[in-house]
Scaffold this motif. Structure first.
Motif, mmCIF file in Angstrom:
data_model
loop_
_atom_site.group_PDB
_atom_site.id
_atom_site.type_symbol
_atom_site.label_atom_id
_atom_site.label_comp_id
_atom_site.label_asym_id
_atom_site.label_seq_id
_atom_site.Cartn_x
_atom_site.Cartn_y
_atom_site.Cartn_z
ATOM 1 N N LEU A 47 -5.966 4.012 -3.754
ATOM 2 C CA LEU A 47 -4.646 4.446 -4.216
ATOM 3 C C LEU A 47 -4.559 5.971 -4.248
ATOM 4 O O LEU A 47 -3.546 6.548 -3.842
ATOM 5 C CB LEU A 47 -4.349 3.862 -5.595
ATOM 6 C CG LEU A 47 -4.114 2.357 -5.625
ATOM 7 C CD1 LEU A 47 -4.046 1.861 -7.058
ATOM 8 C CD2 LEU A 47 -2.856 1.983 -4.869
ATOM 9 N N TRP A 55 -0.885 4.636 -12.235
ATOM 10 C CA TRP A 55 -0.336 3.285 -12.132
ATOM 11 C C TRP A 55 -0.478 2.616 -13.474
ATOM 12 O O TRP A 55 -1.326 2.961 -14.291
ATOM 13 C CB TRP A 55 -1.014 2.459 -11.030
ATOM 14 C CG TRP A 55 -2.502 2.573 -11.030
ATOM 15 C CD1 TRP A 55 -3.400 1.808 -11.700
ATOM 16 C CD2 TRP A 55 -3.255 3.541 -10.327
ATOM 17 N NE1 TRP A 55 -4.666 2.243 -11.465
ATOM 18 C CE2 TRP A 55 -4.607 3.311 -10.619
ATOM 19 C CE3 TRP A 55 -2.935 4.604 -9.479
ATOM 20 C CZ2 TRP A 55 -5.636 4.084 -10.107
ATOM 21 C CZ3 TRP A 55 -3.952 5.365 -8.968
ATOM 22 C CH2 TRP A 55 -5.280 5.109 -9.268
ATOM 23 N N LYS A 66 -2.726 -6.520 -6.811
ATOM 24 C CA LYS A 66 -1.369 -6.121 -7.170
ATOM 25 C C LYS A 66 -1.434 -4.886 -8.051
ATOM 26 O O LYS A 66 -2.223 -4.824 -8.989
ATOM 27 C CB LYS A 66 -0.657 -7.250 -7.913
ATOM 28 C CG LYS A 66 -0.326 -8.426 -7.040
ATOM 29 C CD LYS A 66 0.484 -9.443 -7.796
ATOM 30 C CE LYS A 66 0.883 -10.591 -6.883
ATOM 31 N NZ LYS A 66 1.682 -11.591 -7.610
ATOM 32 N N TYR A 78 6.334 2.795 -7.219
ATOM 33 C CA TYR A 78 6.249 1.681 -6.273
ATOM 34 C C TYR A 78 5.470 0.511 -6.880
ATOM 35 O O TYR A 78 4.613 0.703 -7.750
ATOM 36 C CB TYR A 78 5.506 2.113 -5.005
ATOM 37 C CG TYR A 78 6.171 3.216 -4.236
ATOM 38 C CD1 TYR A 78 7.009 2.928 -3.169
ATOM 39 C CD2 TYR A 78 5.944 4.546 -4.548
ATOM 40 C CE1 TYR A 78 7.610 3.941 -2.442
ATOM 41 C CE2 TYR A 78 6.530 5.563 -3.829
ATOM 42 C CZ TYR A 78 7.366 5.255 -2.782
ATOM 43 O OH TYR A 78 7.960 6.263 -2.057
ATOM 44 N N ASP A 79 5.774 -0.675 -6.389
ATOM 45 C CA ASP A 79 4.913 -1.835 -6.588
ATOM 46 C C ASP A 79 4.174 -2.039 -5.274
ATOM 47 O O ASP A 79 4.782 -1.990 -4.201
ATOM 48 C CB ASP A 79 5.713 -3.089 -6.944
ATOM 49 C CG ASP A 79 6.172 -3.076 -8.392
ATOM 50 O OD1 ASP A 79 5.562 -2.360 -9.206
ATOM 51 O OD2 ASP A 79 7.135 -3.792 -8.713
ATOM 52 N N ILE A 80 2.864 -2.281 -5.362
ATOM 53 C CA ILE A 80 2.016 -2.315 -4.170
ATOM 54 C C ILE A 80 1.189 -3.588 -4.160
ATOM 55 O O ILE A 80 0.769 -4.079 -5.212
ATOM 56 C CB ILE A 80 1.053 -1.102 -4.169
ATOM 57 C CG1 ILE A 80 1.838 0.196 -4.216
ATOM 58 C CG2 ILE A 80 0.114 -1.133 -2.985
ATOM 59 C CD1 ILE A 80 0.977 1.403 -4.462
ATOM 60 N N LYS A 81 0.936 -4.095 -2.959
ATOM 61 C CA LYS A 81 -0.052 -5.146 -2.752
ATOM 62 C C LYS A 81 -1.027 -4.662 -1.687
ATOM 63 O O LYS A 81 -0.613 -4.194 -0.629
ATOM 64 C CB LYS A 81 0.593 -6.452 -2.284
ATOM 65 C CG LYS A 81 1.366 -7.167 -3.360
ATOM 66 C CD LYS A 81 1.883 -8.491 -2.862
ATOM 67 C CE LYS A 81 2.713 -9.181 -3.918
ATOM 68 N NZ LYS A 81 3.252 -10.460 -3.424
ATOM 69 N N LEU A 82 -2.325 -4.762 -2.005
ATOM 70 C CA LEU A 82 -3.388 -4.407 -1.065
ATOM 71 C C LEU A 82 -4.182 -5.656 -0.736
ATOM 72 O O LEU A 82 -4.479 -6.458 -1.626
ATOM 73 C CB LEU A 82 -4.324 -3.362 -1.668
ATOM 74 C CG LEU A 82 -3.717 -2.025 -2.056
ATOM 75 C CD1 LEU A 82 -4.754 -1.173 -2.775
ATOM 76 C CD2 LEU A 82 -3.202 -1.307 -0.836
ATOM 77 N N LEU A 89 -2.872 -1.978 3.203
ATOM 78 C CA LEU A 89 -1.567 -2.129 2.573
ATOM 79 C C LEU A 89 -0.865 -3.378 3.089
ATOM 80 O O LEU A 89 -0.720 -3.559 4.295
ATOM 81 C CB LEU A 89 -0.712 -0.893 2.837
ATOM 82 C CG LEU A 89 0.639 -0.840 2.157
ATOM 83 C CD1 LEU A 89 0.473 -0.773 0.647
ATOM 84 C CD2 LEU A 89 1.416 0.360 2.650
ATOM 85 N N LYS A 91 2.080 -4.623 1.047
ATOM 86 C CA LYS A 91 3.456 -4.457 0.624
ATOM 87 C C LYS A 91 3.593 -3.149 -0.156
ATOM 88 O O LYS A 91 2.765 -2.825 -0.997
ATOM 89 C CB LYS A 91 3.875 -5.632 -0.269
ATOM 90 C CG LYS A 91 5.286 -5.579 -0.760
ATOM 91 C CD LYS A 91 5.573 -6.797 -1.625
ATOM 92 C CE LYS A 91 6.957 -6.739 -2.201
ATOM 93 N NZ LYS A 91 7.201 -7.862 -3.104
ATOM 94 N N LEU A 92 4.647 -2.426 0.138
ATOM 95 C CA LEU A 92 4.968 -1.182 -0.567
ATOM 96 C C LEU A 92 6.465 -1.234 -0.876
ATOM 97 O O LEU A 92 7.298 -1.141 0.027
ATOM 98 C CB LEU A 92 4.644 0.043 0.286
ATOM 99 C CG LEU A 92 4.945 1.402 -0.320
ATOM 100 C CD1 LEU A 92 4.034 1.665 -1.492
ATOM 101 C CD2 LEU A 92 4.776 2.488 0.740
ATOM 102 N N GLU A 93 6.795 -1.420 -2.155
ATOM 103 C CA GLU A 93 8.182 -1.594 -2.547
ATOM 104 C C GLU A 93 8.583 -0.512 -3.553
ATOM 105 O O GLU A 93 7.969 -0.401 -4.626
ATOM 106 C CB GLU A 93 8.357 -2.980 -3.184
ATOM 107 C CG GLU A 93 9.763 -3.300 -3.614
ATOM 108 C CD GLU A 93 9.849 -4.689 -4.216
ATOM 109 O OE1 GLU A 93 10.687 -4.866 -5.110
ATOM 110 O OE2 GLU A 93 9.097 -5.572 -3.788
#
Length: 97
Positions: A47, A55, A66, A78-82, A89, A91-93
């Protein structure tokens, strides 16, 4: 009918018992999680490498990590999924400005 010798029946019984005990021991093993990166410090380093400075919450969830409310230096959240294995990466929202 044919007759099965006593020693053969005994050997088959031992083999059956061995299989019965071996199956439950291996039933719960999931090879997908062997390569999973369970180290939160590695996730935090990734991150930081991606430019995030803080975060709120970091948690593993099946095959992803998550990250809630990850904040960049510019203040965007952002909300992130790795992906859990490689920390790529998924998801990057953008949550809010």
């Amino acid at each position: 009918m044919f007759r099965i010798p006593h020693k053969a029946r005994y050997g088959l019984a031992i083999a059956g018992i061995t299989v019965a005990f071996a199956l439950p021991a291996s039933a719960g093993h999931d090879a997908r999680y062997d390569a999973r990166n369970d180290d939160p410090a590695a996730v935090a380093a990734k991150l930081n490498q991606m430019g995030f400075v803080a975060w709120r919450r970091l948690r593993p969830d099946h095959s992803v990590w998550k990250v809630d409310d990850a904040r960049r230096a510019d203040g965007k959240v952002y909300d992130i999924k790795l992906e859990a294995e490689t920390l790529d990466l998924v998801k990057l929202e953008l949550e809010r400005d």
